[in-house]
Design a protein around this motif. Sequence first.
Motif, PDB file in Angstrom:
ATOM      1  N   ASN B  43       0.845  -1.201   0.000  1.00 12.76           N
ATOM      2  CA  ASN B  43       0.000   0.000   0.000  1.00 12.76           C
ATOM      3  C   ASN B  43       0.879   1.249   0.000  1.00 12.76           C
ATOM      4  OD1 ASN B  43      -2.310  -1.597   0.133  1.00 12.76           O
ATOM      5  ND2 ASN B  43      -2.311  -1.608   2.356  1.00 12.76           N
ATOM      6  N   ILE B  44       0.635   2.117  -0.975  1.00 18.32           N
ATOM      7  CA  ILE B  44       1.487   3.295  -1.151  1.00 18.32           C
ATOM      8  C   ILE B  44       0.651   4.571  -1.012  1.00 18.32           C
ATOM      9  CG2 ILE B  44       3.123   4.445  -2.686  1.00 18.32           C
ATOM     10  CD1 ILE B  44       3.341   1.796  -4.236  1.00 18.32           C
ATOM     11  N   LEU B  45       1.117   5.481  -0.171  1.00 20.04           N
ATOM     12  CA  LEU B  45       0.475   6.792  -0.024  1.00 20.04           C
ATOM     13  C   LEU B  45       1.390   7.801  -0.717  1.00 20.04           C
ATOM     14  CD1 LEU B  45      -1.981   8.115   1.357  1.00 20.04           C
ATOM     15  CD2 LEU B  45      -0.587   8.432   3.391  1.00 20.04           C
ATOM     16  N   CYS B  46       0.888   8.453  -1.740  1.00 25.04           N
ATOM     17  CA  CYS B  46       1.833   9.193  -2.598  1.00 25.04           C
ATOM     18  C   CYS B  46       1.191  10.393  -3.289  1.00 25.04           C
ATOM     19  CB  CYS B  46       2.347   8.252  -3.688  1.00 25.04           C
ATOM     20  SG  CYS B  46       1.029   7.524  -4.666  1.00 25.04           S
ATOM     21  N   TRP B  47       2.045  11.188  -3.920  1.00 23.23           N
ATOM     22  CA  TRP B  47       1.584  12.195  -4.863  1.00 23.23           C
ATOM     23  C   TRP B  47       1.224  11.480  -6.155  1.00 23.23           C
ATOM     24  CZ3 TRP B  47       1.363  17.672  -4.614  1.00 23.23           C
ATOM     25  CH2 TRP B  47       1.669  18.194  -3.356  1.00 23.23           C
ATOM     26  N   GLU B  48       0.417  12.150  -7.002  1.00 27.86           N
ATOM     27  CA  GLU B  48      -0.029  11.468  -8.217  1.00 27.86           C
ATOM     28  C   GLU B  48       1.164  11.094  -9.096  1.00 27.86           C
ATOM     29  OE1 GLU B  48      -0.092  14.745  -8.017  1.00 27.86           O
ATOM     30  OE2 GLU B  48       1.077  15.156  -9.807  1.00 27.86           O
ATOM     31  N   GLY B  49       0.995  10.024  -9.841  1.00 30.46           N
ATOM     32  CA  GLY B  49       2.087   9.542 -10.691  1.00 30.46           C
ATOM     33  C   GLY B  49       2.479   8.146 -10.254  1.00 30.46           C
ATOM     34  N   TYR B  50       2.827   8.015  -8.964  1.00 30.93           N
ATOM     35  CA  TYR B  50       3.175   6.678  -8.462  1.00 30.93           C
ATOM     36  C   TYR B  50       1.947   5.766  -8.409  1.00 30.93           C
ATOM     37  CZ  TYR B  50       7.872   8.118  -7.135  1.00 30.93           C
ATOM     38  OH  TYR B  50       9.175   8.545  -7.166  1.00 30.93           O
ATOM     39  N   ASN B  51       0.765   6.364  -8.481  1.00 29.29           N
ATOM     40  CA  ASN B  51      -0.450   5.541  -8.451  1.00 29.29           C
ATOM     41  C   ASN B  51      -0.902   5.176  -9.859  1.00 29.29           C
ATOM     42  OD1 ASN B  51      -1.106   8.177  -9.059  1.00 29.29           O
ATOM     43  ND2 ASN B  51      -3.175   8.006  -8.219  1.00 29.29           N
ATOM     44  N   SER B  52      -0.121   5.536 -10.879  1.00 23.20           N
ATOM     45  CA  SER B  52      -0.581   5.278 -12.243  1.00 23.20           C
ATOM     46  C   SER B  52      -0.333   3.827 -12.633  1.00 23.20           C
ATOM     47  CB  SER B  52       0.127   6.214 -13.224  1.00 23.20           C
ATOM     48  OG  SER B  52       1.462   5.808 -13.361  1.00 23.20           O
ATOM     49  N   ALA B  53      -1.175   3.343 -13.549  1.00 30.49           N
ATOM     50  CA  ALA B  53      -1.055   1.961 -14.007  1.00 30.49           C
ATOM     51  C   ALA B  53       0.289   1.737 -14.706  1.00 30.49           C
ATOM     52  CB  ALA B  53      -2.205   1.635 -14.952  1.00 30.49           C
TER      53      ALA B  53
END
Lengths: 286, 384
Positions: B43-53
């Motif tokens: 589980n990663i809490l992050c700024w957008e970008g790291y959550n991209s497919a």
Amino acid sequence: MIEKTSVLAQPGRRAALPIMVLLALGFVAPLLAVVGFSFMPARTFGLWHEPTLENYETIFSDNTYVSLFWSLGLASATVVLLALICYPVAYGLVRVFGRWSTVLTLLFTIPLVVSENIRLYGWVLFFIKGGVLPGTLRTLFGVEMGDFLFTPAAVLFGMVYVYLPFMLFPMTLGIAMVPNQMREAARDLGATRWQVFREVELPLSTPGLMIGSLLTFVLAVGAIAEAKVLGGQRIIPITHDIEIAFTYAQNWPLGAALAVLLMLVVSVLVLIVLRRFDLDQILGKR
Amino acid sequence: MFDSKLSRRDFLKTSASAAATLAATQVGPFAGAAHAARDKELNILCWEGYNSAQVLDPFRSSKSATVKAESLTNDPTMINRLRAGEINVWDLINVNNPWARKIMLPEKLIKPLDRAKFEPYFAKMMPQFKPPYKWAMDDSGKDLLGMAQRFGPYSFVVNTDKISRKTAEDQGWDLFNDPKLAGRFGILESDDWNVFGICCIAGFDPYQPHTPEQVAKFEETAKRILKNKKVVGDIATMNQAMISGEIDCHLTGGTYSASPARADGHLNLRGVTPNKGPLAGGKGGIAWIEITSVVNNPHGSPLAEQFLEYVQAPEVAHTVAFAEGTFNPVAQMGNPECFKLFTKDQLEAIQWDSLEEEMARSVEYDIVPDYDKLLDIWNAAKKS
């Protein structure tokens, strides 16, 4: 032997127990947590500090009333405008448009499947400098459109647009509830078209108007996207205040107190309206 | 088929037992067993970008793992979520530079990395990240607290067709004090950054303790800037308003916010770093560097460190730089294998031509000592 009169003695109550537990956990518990947080010291993140009223003091000592004013004012204006816009449309859907009503109803409902934010950004492209409307006006007629985007008027426009179906459909049902025989009887007894509308149709379709107004008001008072996207944050509604408190300000207790205040104000207003207009009575249940 | 002898009462009893068992495994004494199986989840809490497919999918398939990433757009929210108990939920946290060493380590929200394993990656990064890299280390310089990747200067953005780059760099933050700019600029809704920006416009360093006179000046400046602004909004709104001509510039902003429009061919939108200003050493710009740390989760996933290694690979680092949302330089561009993956257009989008000089004119993002007070003033000013 004394028969036990347990709350769960009745099978219906036992059957309802799982859903009651689910509601208590999923609906009541978060609300209680919000209320609890509103009494915690500012900028704390637990529920076990000594309770305080400082968040409510903050609300009443700073300029939060401005946000509350905007939220309530815009929601009221939205309801009034929608009532005026939707009544003729609803009347047309029920009495005039015939088989085209289904097509029109679809046209009103299809946008609901698209995210509200995307629809609002669509309006930004429509109104923005050089966008669809100003660009067309300038190209075809040489007219320069004044500022509309990023103004309170644009926020109101967005709210009227977004909440239109929530007023229109209850109102359509309300008008459909008026029996044709009543209208015909009034006409047979010599009433003019205006009298039929004022004395028969309008009073009998009031439940639709009331339900639509309440629904729209409660939704509109919680609106935030319209002020952010179309209004360019020229105004800050109370919902945005709550969002800021929970995010950048990291002041969950203040955000919770604002949320409780909003719930209380809206509940009181809705109760006043419901007391004035008894829905059961106007729906003919008593 | 159902057994016809099963009564409704039996069915309810069985269902209740099953539900109770299920609940117990989630929260009761069996919970440990469930957590032990976390070698296939991250589980990663992050700024957008790291959550991209684009970033996550190759990792998911190579590890056959369930990877969840939640993106937020401000550091305090992420850190406070750990403080509020979500330390048991997240394995990695990706925030800006000061938080790891100044807040999260002292509060035991993160744990150090294996220095022998991870420090060699810093040696391959751009020169300013050479080990020991200050923001990745604890105060004593002993522990490695996280990995660096995305970074960039972040002051304000101008439309160079309306305000030349030279004028903007020379005038610096004073540009926004010019009454002629009233109604022609926007404000990006990053309120933590706007606190920095208003301090700079008011003429003092945001990262030093402030006198009552400076706080009063902050309030006056905040009210004036908000009164003169045309629009407050997100990155899309700012870029759209600049492209359409609604506004000529906006604060706060930089490569991070202008890059999506630049990548779309609008090279007249440019992040500007002032030549001078009120920051330490007379600098005028502020830069951010993300540090990704392993959360001190008592049931942390072993995949956390593997993910940190995964994003160091040149191809993945390039994907991170151009993941959805915003486009940014990455420290791994110091590795020629990574740098060669960037096209000319991509380098233009992230203002590679001026990156080095802009970073040199910037101080690094830090924590404002009286942030809460200044933010409250800023938020009150929004409503006045």
